[in-house]
Design an enzyme around this catalytic site. Sequence first.
Site, PDB file in Angstrom:
ATOM      1  N   ILE A 137       0.671  -1.554   0.305  1.00 28.96           N
ATOM      2  CA  ILE A 137      -0.161  -0.102  -0.051  1.00 28.96           C
ATOM      3  C   ILE A 137       0.962   0.688   0.091  1.00 28.96           C
ATOM      4  O   ILE A 137       2.116   1.091   0.002  1.00 28.96           O
ATOM      5  CB  ILE A 137      -0.983  -0.424   0.681  1.00 28.96           C
ATOM      6  CG1 ILE A 137       0.105   0.000   2.644  1.00 28.96           C
ATOM      7  CG2 ILE A 137      -2.220  -1.380   0.844  1.00 28.96           C
ATOM      8  CD1 ILE A 137      -1.393  -0.009   3.624  1.00 28.96           C
ATOM      9  N   ASP A 138       0.031   2.748  -0.455  1.00 30.24           N
ATOM     10  CA  ASP A 138       1.057   3.874  -0.303  1.00 30.24           C
ATOM     11  C   ASP A 138       1.836   3.718   0.242  1.00 30.24           C
ATOM     12  O   ASP A 138       1.439   3.630   1.489  1.00 30.24           O
ATOM     13  CB  ASP A 138       0.920   4.663  -1.698  1.00 30.24           C
ATOM     14  CG  ASP A 138      -0.021   3.902  -3.263  1.00 30.24           C
ATOM     15  OD1 ASP A 138       0.851   3.228  -2.938  1.00 30.24           O
ATOM     16  OD2 ASP A 138      -1.310   4.807  -2.830  1.00 30.24           O
ATOM     17  N   MET A 139       2.808   5.085   0.452  1.00 35.39           N
ATOM     18  CA  MET A 139       3.128   5.272   1.866  1.00 35.39           C
ATOM     19  C   MET A 139       2.084   6.094   2.833  1.00 35.39           C
ATOM     20  O   MET A 139       2.105   5.922   3.821  1.00 35.39           O
ATOM     21  CB  MET A 139       4.510   6.333   1.653  1.00 35.39           C
ATOM     22  CG  MET A 139       5.533   6.626   2.671  1.00 35.39           C
ATOM     23  SD  MET A 139       6.979   8.172   2.619  1.00 35.39           S
ATOM     24  CE  MET A 139       5.762   9.717   1.579  1.00 35.39           C
TER      25      MET A 139
END
Length: 303
Positions: A137-139
């Site tokens: 998942i994105d930062m």
Amino acid sequence: METMEYNIQTDAAGERIDKVLSSLNEEWSRSQIQNWITSGSVKVNGATVKRNYKVASGDSISIEIPEAEELDVEPEPMVLDIYYEDTDVLVVNKPRGMVVHPAPGHTRGTLVNGLLYHCKDLSGINGVLRPGIVHRIDMDTSGLLMVAKNDLAHERLVKQLQEKTVTRKYLAIVHGVIPHDVGTIDAPLGRDPKDRQKMTVVDNGKHAVTHFRVKERFSNYTFVECELETGRTHQIRVHMKYIGYPLAGDPKYGPKKTLDIDGQALHAQVLGFTHPRSGEYLEFSAPLPEEMTKLLDYLRKND
């Protein structure tokens, strides 16, 4: 050495160059970008600039990306919010702001650093930089991730993702008031031909399907649950923008005037999968992080 080029649009004019570049690729840390600027790897209109340079509309920026260095990823002690663990698989609740795996120039403080310290052994299928990482998942997205502790678990979990049998539900706050209670976005995704660091809906893109359900409406925002049928890069962020309801706080796909949150208001709340060895279905749910809870409270009080 790879060279990447960007043309600055009007909406980014006046921003510091390191901030603009960090929004182009979430795996580039601000310190890494500043080092590139200092070393002369970043040029604006063919000339080097200082780290505090503010970009202007029409600026042409080129970045010489150094060759990928061989990284020795070090185990790093950190507090991990682990929801489940056995000899095959681990489920962890990743906080907002944490990068999942290391990259050149950003080798510390990632989830993988913490996992290596905690687990000692992880699946080696994705190599030294992504040990055990089955999906990501994105930062600035918080929430649940499954991690493979051996290659058998890794292969079987990836197969479930490919067969679309993994349950992945996200909570998001989006701009605008969605009139429909439920909906499905079926639109193929690929790299944006105008900006290779962005994804967009393209005719020849990869099949991508997102289902959404409205949980709560406000005067200018909507609180939604999104369920992934496929798992493409930035899928929810791009799909919601595509139908006219971009995520609040999204620096890459959303409007500048938004809610007070550092990064997109998106949380991977529910994760369910079949255990790779026992065959038992497991499902986990992580509560909203404090930042999103505060935003919802604010919207309810000020609606």
